[in-house]
Scaffold this motif. Structure first.
Motif, PDB file in Angstrom:
ATOM      1  N   VAL A  20       0.907   1.208   4.358  1.00  0.00           N
ATOM      2  CA  VAL A  20      -0.351   1.118   5.109  1.00  0.00           C
ATOM      3  C   VAL A  20      -1.532   1.222   4.143  1.00  0.00           C
ATOM      4  N   HIS A  22      -2.877   0.858   0.310  1.00  0.00           N
ATOM      5  CA  HIS A  22      -2.487   0.177  -0.928  1.00  0.00           C
ATOM      6  C   HIS A  22      -3.380   0.612  -2.081  1.00  0.00           C
ATOM      7  N   GLY A  41      -6.638   0.045  12.875  1.00  0.00           N
ATOM      8  CA  GLY A  41      -5.471  -0.369  12.093  1.00  0.00           C
ATOM      9  C   GLY A  41      -5.759  -0.574  10.623  1.00  0.00           C
ATOM     10  N   ALA A  42      -6.955  -0.211  10.177  1.00  0.00           N
ATOM     11  CA  ALA A  42      -7.266  -0.388   8.759  1.00  0.00           C
ATOM     12  C   ALA A  42      -6.553   0.653   7.901  1.00  0.00           C
ATOM     13  N   VAL A 212     -10.502  -1.952   4.707  1.00  0.00           N
ATOM     14  CA  VAL A 212      -9.924  -3.125   5.360  1.00  0.00           C
ATOM     15  C   VAL A 212      -8.468  -3.221   4.939  1.00  0.00           C
ATOM     16  N   ASN A 213      -7.581  -3.276   5.908  1.00  0.00           N
ATOM     17  CA  ASN A 213      -6.148  -3.430   5.640  1.00  0.00           C
ATOM     18  C   ASN A 213      -5.627  -2.520   4.526  1.00  0.00           C
ATOM     19  N   GLY A 214      -5.999  -1.273   4.582  1.00  0.00           N
ATOM     20  CA  GLY A 214      -5.440  -0.306   3.647  1.00  0.00           C
ATOM     21  C   GLY A 214      -6.061  -0.325   2.269  1.00  0.00           C
ATOM     22  N   ARG A 215      -7.189  -1.009   2.128  1.00  0.00           N
ATOM     23  CA  ARG A 215      -7.881  -0.994   0.834  1.00  0.00           C
ATOM     24  C   ARG A 215      -9.346  -0.678   1.063  1.00  0.00           C
ATOM     25  N   THR A 217     -12.775  -1.799   0.378  1.00  0.00           N
ATOM     26  CA  THR A 217     -13.338  -3.060  -0.098  1.00  0.00           C
ATOM     27  C   THR A 217     -14.783  -2.912  -0.552  1.00  0.00           C
TER      28      THR A 217
END
Lengths: 254, 304
Positions: A20, A22, A41-42, A212-215, A217
């Motif tokens: 999840v 990264h 869900g980020a 965003v999506n586990g990073r 940004t």
């Protein structure tokens, strides 16, 4: 510049074989409010919980006051005086409001201060004082959120983690809660705040991260992020119109 | 009427023993959601430890009954607690994050292991203990029946009441009890509050085992004979009591214990002794039809 209280570097975590997070890098300085914003869900809540080893990070380091707390069990992390008001509030429903607050005191180093701390949270959230003998499960959503924050404060924390304190609350209550967070910070409490309500969070924060999506940004000061195109496009003006987004629009036009 | 009263007394004494054991089932279920099927055998181990302690004390010449009782009580509680702690540590904790049925199967295995261990270690024959607490007094005599209350019955009920009171105070009033309830309601959140969840779960097993040890001692004193198999049937009855009262509920466990004890006693007294277990289990089935979560249990709905 004050030193970093919480320092997360290269954190990787996930559930089973599904990663999840990264490689998260993030730091929270003593005395500031740091905010992490991002969509559902980020991985924001996963990040908050992986500080407590649930899920256990598979790589990366978490330093608190310079000490490595990455591999400590959850209760030992808490005893470092990191208090969390978690997502979904997770108050103890079959305990009274007072008992919930007493649960918060387990990590408090100075037990003599109990009465003062109690007075303090009742001052911050007066409604809790009137309900102190009521079962916590019978409180309204906003009251439960206040209780969750108050419980975390009873531990005399060095760092307060707040996960979505505005989730599902009426705008008026949300404002009350954000005002309380601001007041606490002015008293010197360090806060790490996770929010979908980007506008409120960034207005309050001295330092913000976009996830965003586990990073991560994007990062920067709260005002920088509020004015950045990416944040405005993705979190403030886009999507369904929420009261805070409306407010942000008005703010942007003015 | 006299006969009825006498059976009521007998039923309450028996029910108290069931209740003490039922607490162990209900606490463990409350905190980790697992049925500890080995708990009945922990009770059996407690009874054996009590028996061995009595024989040991007699051998060294301790004949003063109250002193012997207290020594046996302490020894049985301590050693049985150690058993309870060890069982959790070696058999259940490694499986805690496993699938739901795994600890259940291990618990059944543990139950069989304890029974067989005791059978090998102590022999399969019934072990008698000469009466330690004797004496009874006649409450009143009817036309052809005298209602009597034996000292051992008084001891059972008083011990149970005292233990329940102490236990309730611990759970309801102390920081330890609060942590225990917190683990029961939301284990992760309890950890976030600084509760050492593993230690709290161990403690639950220790407390359950200590109460089972007391039940074992009382059973030994009441019936005067034990064998390696008593844990099975008494354990099932106590488990039934816990479910009847509402599993997870402490007052429910005690109430369930009393009800099962009374049904069993009255059925034996007025109908057929052979069918007393059928009566007790039928009552469970009936209650669950009308109260699916037991008499004092709470329904599985949570406000979110």
């Amino acid at each position: 510049m004050s030193k970093a209280l919480l320092e997360i570097s290269g954190l990787v975590a996930g559930y089973g074989h599904l990663p999840v997070l990264h490689g998260i890098d993030l730091s929270v300085k003593e005395g500031e409010i740091a905010a992490i914003i991002g969509a559902n869900g980020a991985g924001k809540t996963t990040l908050m919980m992986s500080i407590f080893g649930n899920p256990k990070p598979s790589a990366g380091r978490i330093l608190f006051e310079g000490r490595d707390i990455t591999d400590l069990p959850a209760h030992a992390v808490a005893l470092e005086r990191i208090a969390q008001s978690p997502e979904g509030r997770r108050i103890f429903p079959r305990m009274t409001v007072l008992e919930n607050l007493q649960m918060g005191t387990l990590i408090a180093p100075d037990k003599e201060r109990y009465e003062d701390d109690l007075g303090h949270v009742f001052e911050l959230f007066p409604v809790l004082a009137t309900r102190k003998d009521q079962r916590a499960g019978t409180l309204s959503g906003g009251e439960q959120q206040m209780l969750a924050i108050a419980r975390a404060l009873m531990g005399q924390p060095r760092l307060l983690l707040l996960d979505e304190p505005s989730l599902g609350l009426a705008p008026l209550i949300t404002r009350q809660i954000f005002a309380a967070i601001k007041a606490l910070n002015e008293e010197g409490l360090t806060v790490l705040l996770v929010e979908q309500n980007a506008y409120h969070a960034l207005k309050l924060a001295s330092c913000g991260y976009v996830m965003v999506n586990g990073r991560i940004t994007l990062s920067g000061s709260g005002t920088e992020l509020l004015e950045s195109d990416e944040v405005r496009r993705s979190y403030l003006e886009g999507g369904a119109s929420s009261p805070s987004a409306d407010e942000a629009k008005k703010g942007a036009k003015a | 009427m006299e006969y009825f009263l006498q059976q009521l007394i007998n039923g309450i004494a028996l029910g108290s023993i069931y209740g003490l054991i039922a607490i162990g089932y209900t606490m463990v279920y409350g905190i980790i959601g697992m049925i500890n099927f080995a708990h009945g055998d922990v009770f059996m181990v407690g009874a054996f430890i009590a028996l061995i302690s009595f024989l040991g004390l007699m051998a060294v010449g301790v004949t003063f009954v109250p002193l012997a009782l207290i020594l046996v009580l302490v020894v049985a509680m301590l050693l049985t607690s150690a058993w309870g702690w060890t069982i959790e540590r070696v058999a259940y904790r490694p499986l805690r994050s496993s699938f739901r049925l795994a600890p259940l199967i291990t618990a059944i295995g543990m139950s069989i292991a304890l029974q067989n261990f005791m059978q090998v270690a102590q022999g399969a024959r019934v072990k008698p203990l000469q009466p330690v607490i004797t004496g009874r007094f006649e409450m009143f005599a009817g036309d052809n029946f005298a209602v009597t209350l034996s000292n051992i019955q008084i001891l059972i009920v008083v011990t149970t009441i005292v233990l329940m009171a102490v236990f309730w105070l611990i759970i309801d009033r102390t920081s330890l009890g609060r942590s225990l309830r917190a683990c029961e309601q939301d284990r992760m959140m309890a950890a976030l509050c600084g509760v050492n969840v593993d230690r709290t779960i161990s403690l639950t097993f220790v407390m359950g085992a200590a109460l089972a040890a007391v039940a074992g001692l009382l059973y030994l004193l009441y019936y005067g004979v034990i064998d390696f198999f008593i844990g099975f049937i008494v354990g099932i009855k106590a488990f039934t009591a816990a479910v009847l009262g509402g599993i997870g509920s402490l007052p429910g466990a005690m109430l369930g214990g009393l009800i099962i004890g009374l049904i069993e006693t009255f059925w034996s007294a007025y109908f057929t002794i052979e069918y007393k277990d059928v009566a007790a289990f039928s009552m469970l089935a009936l209650v669950l039809i009308f109260f699916p979560s037991g008499l004092l249990g709470r329904p599985e709905v949570e406000k979110v």
